[in-house]
Design an enzyme around this catalytic site. Structure first.
Site, mmCIF file in Angstrom:
data_model
loop_
_atom_site.group_PDB
_atom_site.id
_atom_site.type_symbol
_atom_site.label_atom_id
_atom_site.label_comp_id
_atom_site.label_asym_id
_atom_site.label_seq_id
_atom_site.Cartn_x
_atom_site.Cartn_y
_atom_site.Cartn_z
ATOM 1 N N GLN C 152 0.833 -1.188 0.000
ATOM 2 C CA GLN C 152 0.000 0.000 0.000
ATOM 3 C C GLN C 152 0.884 1.260 0.000
ATOM 4 O OE1 GLN C 152 0.166 -2.388 2.273
ATOM 5 N NE2 GLN C 152 -1.838 -3.300 2.641
ATOM 6 N N TYR C 338 -8.604 -28.104 41.237
ATOM 7 C CA TYR C 338 -8.845 -29.472 40.809
ATOM 8 C C TYR C 338 -7.766 -29.925 39.822
ATOM 9 C CZ TYR C 338 -11.827 -32.807 38.102
ATOM 10 O OH TYR C 338 -12.355 -33.861 37.432
ATOM 11 N N GLY C 451 -21.101 -34.610 38.287
ATOM 12 C CA GLY C 451 -21.169 -35.084 36.900
ATOM 13 C C GLY C 451 -19.893 -35.762 36.444
ATOM 14 N N ASN C 487 -16.722 -32.599 30.347
ATOM 15 C CA ASN C 487 -16.275 -33.497 31.393
ATOM 16 C C ASN C 487 -14.870 -33.139 31.849
ATOM 17 O OD1 ASN C 487 -16.559 -37.079 31.788
ATOM 18 N ND2 ASN C 487 -17.386 -35.424 32.980
#
Lengths: 258, 444, 556
Positions: C152, C338, C451, C487
């Site tokens: 450009q 965790y 879960g 999960n």
């Protein structure tokens, strides 16, 4: 129909036998302590003793039910009939030789009680039911041999403790200190309800069960108690179940006679 | 010539025998004309909320919650003119004068039930035709009948189609179909699994047997569409549909009846095992040192069908006795745990229902969650794992709920469930599927 | 393994004052959050900033109606197989610049083949392509890729000081061609990989040449993964126009764009469907095998395939559990507490080395046995029971992994890695994981969170299924695989199960050789050869990331 005696649970060890026993509804759980109806209601904290049950819908008879053959067949529980709310009691069981493990609470709960909603996590087990039904079930769960005052906890939130070491009095950890050991009486006393709201008056749930007794009553396999690997029947049971599930996933039509 | 030797007796939702020794393939979505009709209706039947459109136009509230476009409104008496709108709409949708297009005016003109002609669907490949044709024809009808001008037509579009196409789905629109837009499908062939149990319960007027049946038909038909019910796997699904969804041999009804007064979920598991032994589906393999007998089977597909029927019966006993839907995921896990420990054989769908139950329990009970069972369907990452055996039980549980939840099936379903309950085959699938099975029995 | 050899004991002794075998302790005497240096720092900042912003802020008195964190020991964590100890907070990705950079380095990477562009140049445009022209093109692109103009005549550009980590390199399996590429632009397979691995990789790549493009980290931080291939394609196409003096708008240029945007592009991750909708190059679309290949531990310590798998696991924990599930999917503060279980305190390391020793003794080495029921039952059962027994033998270990999901992940990871090592087949490895989960559930009578075991209940049946949306070689599964898509606490270790199968066999890569080579690049900010060490440096605040902004903001 063939004569069939339910087996409930495999396994040759003492732990397996305990699991079988607790799951068998024909075995009457031994009552070890008495908690008054009012105290139990206070411990759960859903209503004030003496207060009428709140309802979530009108009594079934008043509201009328849709035309459904199953509703016609299946007798609602008293709480459902009355339109009670569904409320909970939740337990935490230590890993140190408690009578029940979390899954045992579900297995046993579903063989003994009707219309209960039980969930299992590693460190807590919520049991939900229509409120008046819940109170009946809760009585069993707290008054009988499946509850140890020191190593089982009635806890709604901030439940943790199951895997932590025990305190100097042999009590399971509870960040909210809902229950305390009374050195004078040797009893475990709840000073807060299950969600942690202080009680107007402490409620005793009795003396902790001695460890040697717990070791006899427990449904927990432990390497320092009855190790799982020594219950070969159980090990093989799980291995076979896994093999059958796997083979079935590959092709159920090929699984025959194994 | 039948592919499979299995024959079943057909029963109605009250446990009355309807026909004997019907080949199980007469209950296949590939063969049963009533099932095919149901699947067609799911694509072709669309509900229109005329009252909603009228209100949206009057207030300028279009395209989703709290989108109120200032300075834009139209007062059109749509409800009052529902009959003429219905006539024009029908005219617009019809391919030929005598085709199967239907437009029914319901609730005094507040709602329309539209059945788009099959020819329109046959001329395309997408199931969205039912929706698109209705929405588009409705726009044409309103513009024409009410002389809506160039400057206001965009508002009609928004009141009918919602925010589409800025959104992928018709957000805030007033035309609804049972099926969601294809972009919402979890994977290939999932379209029929995307029907919330709230719709199913309302369409079947909360008859638990019919709710389970309709759900099972949609789920198991999806198994064919997904590519799961084929080859060595077809019989697994055919038997599952027959025994769990359609009460073959009255298995579900019998087990419910046996436990109806005092039975627990554990008792239902034992009843299921007893029936499987009595019918020769399972037999003892060996006695273990503890005295425990492990069972085996030569027909795992049949055992699965029995266990699946037991699962539905267990749901009906547990959720039925509590008159509550929230109990169902607990049933899915622990019915399977109990029956596996009772027999040594795998539970329903070989662990997949238990797995689905685990996640559904989590998502329907915790801060990670996504609502009560009425919003659940098989096209979700929580529920898709079981191939057609879980959602029928959820539908039954929702049907049996006496009003324990705030987001009721009625609130979730809106106009769709109520409107589509006008279609007899959708409302009473057991009856129509049984009749159709008998009608083609000879051909199989 | 004798007690004194257990790898986790050192960390346990540092975490708790009592012996790891001790079952009793004291609670409620640790002065709450004040026992933690990091929490004290948080309180100090929270108090100061609350005043500054005039809105209440971090205040531990809000916790549990006045009962603060720290009713028990707030334990430190050791980054496994390093000497680094830190606090748990230091492993949250918001507090750890190394974790952020690992993700940014992955997200900002795109691989684009050059051969198709060369064919367009030669066949359609009659241009000559030589090593010299390639070097020239690469120099142009290294100017353009960070955000500079090439064709450009009036154009805004990016400040080089903000985008200095953006560059392009190339690699090829052709030694002769590689020799002629300017070394500043070359990922030299021979130099970066041990000889046997280099031979495998070169054979796979052959004479083809690939560009590895790194977009600026600041772009990765402010835009999404879908930006990357678009950003690179624009700059590639313009650099081609510049380097080969092409007409900017002729139809042949459309073929460059098609090659650079679509046909020759390898994204790190594919896009996700409706309910987890994210574009390409986001964590959810990165297959397990890709992530294992991004990890470069396999080329620096191939003689220790267990360590290699563990390093890959740590990347899985951070990317899948902490970033994806912990924040992208669940929202909220995430799953750090965790997810750290797989890469701290040498616990999983102990289980994996135990499994590896068992495999060596029983099966004579790694990758030597075919998958069979006897093998899976034997290895997965032994390693699972070993792991469970350690928790029961050492109460401090149980307290360290105080959540059941942590224990379930770590025990099953040990089992899965061991089966993978034995068989060289990670789909068998994952089946071993699923057996482990079922054994764990039955043994402890408890498993993970509400879960947790969704995929573990479905897992046995879906291990070797070949139905529509169930079957897939384990390498190609990821967090968009149906059973795995919500999960948490599984895919970290799954990365290692994939890695172990291949590092046990001595493979140079697990799934995609191009990705393995693309990350063998010393100029990346994150050290993909030693991720755990690098996360530790992040925890100690010793890691310098990219993504500089001080040039364009007021000085503090």
């Amino acid at each position: 129909m063939v004569e069939y005696k339910p087996q409930y649970y495999p396994g040759s060890s003492k732990v397996a036998k305990n699991r079988r026993k607790y799951m068998d509804p024909s075995y009457k759980l031994k009552k070890l302590r008495t908690i008054s109806d009012d105290d139990l209601v206070k411990l759960m904290g859903h209503r004030v003793p003496g207060e009428a049950y709140k309802s979530v819908h009108p009594p079934l008879e008043e509201m009328g039910e849709p035309a459904c053959p199953i509703r016609e067949l299946v007798e609602p529980t008293p709480g459902a009939k009355a339109g009670d709310r569904i409320r909970y009691i939740q337990f935490t069981d230590s890993v140190y030789f408690t009578p029940l493990t979390p899954y045992m609470r579900a297995w046993m709960g579903h063989t003994r009680y009707r219309g209960v909603d039980i969930g299992v996590l590693s460190g807590r087990v919520p049991l939900e039911a229509r409120e008046r039904d819940l109170e009946k079930v809760a009585k069993d769960l707290v008054e009988t041999e499946i509850f140890d005052p020191a190593r089982c906890g009635i806890r709604g939130a901030t439940v943790h403790g199951h895997s932590l070491r025990l305190d100097e009095n042999g009590m399971m950890f509870d960040a909210l200190r809902r229950f305390v050991f009374d050195n004078k009486t040797g009893e475990v006393v709840y000073v807060k309800d299950q969600i942690g709201v202080p009680l107007d008056k402490p409620i005793s749930v009795g003396k902790p069960i001695k460890e040697e007794e717990l070791r006899e009553m427990t449904s927990e396999y432990r390497v320092d108690g009855i190790p799982f690997r020594e219950d070969k029947e159980m090990v093989e049971f799980v291995q076979r179940l896994h093999m059958l599930r796997t083979e079935a996933g590959f092709d159920p039509s090929k699984v025959k006679g194994i | 010539m039948a592919k499979y030797p299995d024959k079943v007796d057909l029963y109605d939702d009250r446990g009355r025998v309807f026909a004997s020794k019907v080949p199980v393939e007469a209950l296949s979505p590939l063969r049963n004309p009533a099932m095919q009709k149901i699947i067609s209706y799911v694509k072709e039947c669309v509900s229109v909320n005329l009252e909603g459109i009228e209100k949206a136009l009057a207030t300028g509230e279009v395209g989703g919650k709290w989108c109120i476009i200032r300075g834009r409104s139209l007062k059109l008496d749509l409800v009052k003119n529902a009959e003429s709108i219905a006539d024009s709409l029908k005219n617009c949708l019809q391919v030929t004068k005598d085709d199967d297009t239907e437009v029914k005016v319901l609730k005094g003109g507040k709602h329309l039930l539209v059945k788009v002609p099959a020819k329109r669907l046959n001329a395309g490949v997408e199931y969205t035709t039912g929706f698109t044709a209705t929405a588009a024809a409705l726009c044409c009808t309103i513009v024409e009948n009410f002389n809506v001008n160039l400057w206001d037509a965009d508002l009609i579009h928004a009141a009918v189609w919602g925010r589409y196409p800025q959104t992928m789905e018709p957000l805030g629109g007033n035309v609804s179909s049972l099926l969601s837009v294809p972009q919402q499908n979890e994977g290939m062939g999932y379209a029929l699994r995307n029907v919330p149990c709230a719709h199913i319960a309302l369409i079947t007027k909360k008859n638990a047997m019919n709710a389970a049946a309709l759900s099972s038909i949609l789920e198991q038909a999806a198994m064919f569409e997904m590519g799961d019910a084929i080859g060595n796997f077809e019989r697994l699904h055919l038997l599952g549909l027959a025994y769990q969804g359609l009460n073959a041999n009255n298995l579900v009804y019998d087990i419910v009846k046996e436990n109806s007064k005092t039975g627990t979920l554990g008792d239902v598991a034992v009843s299921t095992v007893k029936r499987a032994i009595a019918d020769g589906v399972i037999k003892p393999l060996e006695k273990k040192p503890s005295g425990y007998t492990a069972y085996t089977t030569n027909d795992l597909n049949m055992w699965n069908a029995y266990a699946a029927a037991g699962l539905l019966a267990g749901t009906m006993i547990t959720c039925g006795s509590a008159r509550s839907m929230q109990h169902c995921p607990s049933v899915f896990i622990y019915f399977n745990d109990l029956i596996e420990r009772e027999t040594g054989l795998p539970g329903v769908d070989f662990g997949r229902v238990a797995g689905t139950g685990v996640e559904m329990a989590f998502f329907s009970h915790s801060i990670y969650g996504g609502g009560n069972p009425a919003v659940f369907h098989g096209n979700h990452i929580v529920t898709r794992h079981s191939k057609g055996f879980t959602i029928p039980c959820v539908a039954a549980a929702v049907a049996l709920d006496a009003g324990t939840v705030i987001y009721t099936p009625e609130k979730i379903s809106g106009v769709v469930g109520e409107t589509l309950s006008e279609v007899p085959e959708l409302r009473e699938p057991l009856r129509y599927v049984n009749e159709a099975a008998v009608s083609i029995h000879g051909g199989i | 393994m004798a007690t004194e050899k257990k790898m986790f004991l050192e960390a346990l002794r540092k975490k708790f004052k009592e012996s790891p075998e001790e079952k009793y302790t004291k609670f409620y005497v640790y002065d709450g959050w004040k026992q933690s240096k990091r929490k004290r720092e948080f309180v100090e900042w929270g108090t100061k900033l609350a005043k500054e912003r005039g809105i209440p802020f971090y205040n531990p008195d809000m916790h549990l109606g006045g009962i603060p964190l720290g009713q028990r020991v707030l334990m430190p964590y050791k980054l496994s197989q390093t000497d680094i100890y830190c606090e748990g907070d230091d492993l949250h990705f918001i507090n750890n610049a190394a974790m952020q950079q690992m993700w940014h380095d992955i997200r900002r990477t795109v691989i684009v083949g050059l051969d198709a562009a060369h064919m367009v140049l030669q066949k359609r445009l009659g241009k000559e392509v030589t090593p010299e022209t390639v070097n020239h093109y690469l120099e142009v692109l290294n100017h353009a890729l960070p955000g500079a103009a090439v064709i450009q005549e009036h154009m805004v550009e990016t400040h080089p000081g903000l985008v200095s980590d953006s560059y392009v390199k190339v690699f090829t399996g052709d030694d002769e061609l590689a020799d002629e590429i300017d070394k500043r632009f070359l990922i030299d397979i021979n130099k970066e990989f041990p000889a046997d691995q280099a031979a495998q990789l070169k054979a796979a790549v052959g004479k083809r040449i690939y560009q590895v493009l790194r977009m600026p980290t600041i772009v990765a931080m402010t835009c999404d993964g879908g930006t990357m291939s678009r950003w690179s394609a624009m700059q590639i196409s313009m650099s081609m126009v510049n380097a080969y003096k092409l007409m900017a708008g002729e139809a042949a240029i459309g073929e460059f764009a098609f090659a650079a945007k679509h046909a020759e592009v390898i994204e790190m991750g594919t896009l996700m469907p409706w309910r987890r909708a994210r574009g390409p190059n986001e964590p959810g679309g990165v297959p397990l095998g890709y992530l294992a290949d991004m990890c470069q531990a396999s080329r620096v310590k191939p003689e220790d395939p267990i360590w290699v798998a563990l390093e890959a696991i740590s990347m899985g924990a951070v990317l899948y559990d902490q970033f994806w599930f912990g924040s992208y999917m669940s929202g909220g503060v995430g799953f750090t507490q965790y997810a750290t279980c797989t890469y701290t305190d040498n616990i999983l390391d102990d289980f994996c080395y135990y499994g590896a020793d068992y495999v060596k003794k029983k099966f004579g080495g790694f990758g030597k046995a075919k998958p069979s029921w006897d093998l899976i039952k034997d290895i997965a059962t032994e390693v699972s029971l070993y792991g469970l027994e350690q928790y029961e033998r050492y109460p401090a270990l149980m307290e360290t992994h105080f959540g059941g999901s942590q224990r379930a992940a770590v025990v099953a990871a040990g089992a899965g890695v061991a089966v993978s090592l034995a068989t060289g087949n990670c789909t068998a490895g994952i089946n071993g994981w699923y057996l482990s989960q079922l054994l764990h559930k039955e043994e402890m009578g408890r498993l993970g969170f509400y879960g947790y075991d969704q995929q573990d209940q479905c897992g046995s049946a879906n291990s070797f299924s070949y139905r529509s949306d169930e079957g897939l070689p384990f390498n190609l599964r990821g967090v968009n695989y149906p059973n795995y898509a919500l999960n948490v606490g599984h895919q970290s270790a799954h990365t290692g199960i994939v890695q172990a199968a291949h590092s046990g066999r001595g493979d140079a890569w697990t799934t995609n050789p191009l990705i393995k080579i693309a990350f063998a690049d010393k100029d990346l900010k994150f050290d993909f050869t030693h991720p755990r060490l690098c996360f530790g440096k992040g925890a100690l605040r010793e890691f310098m990331p990219a993504g500089e902004r001080s040039l364009i903001i007021p000085s503090r």
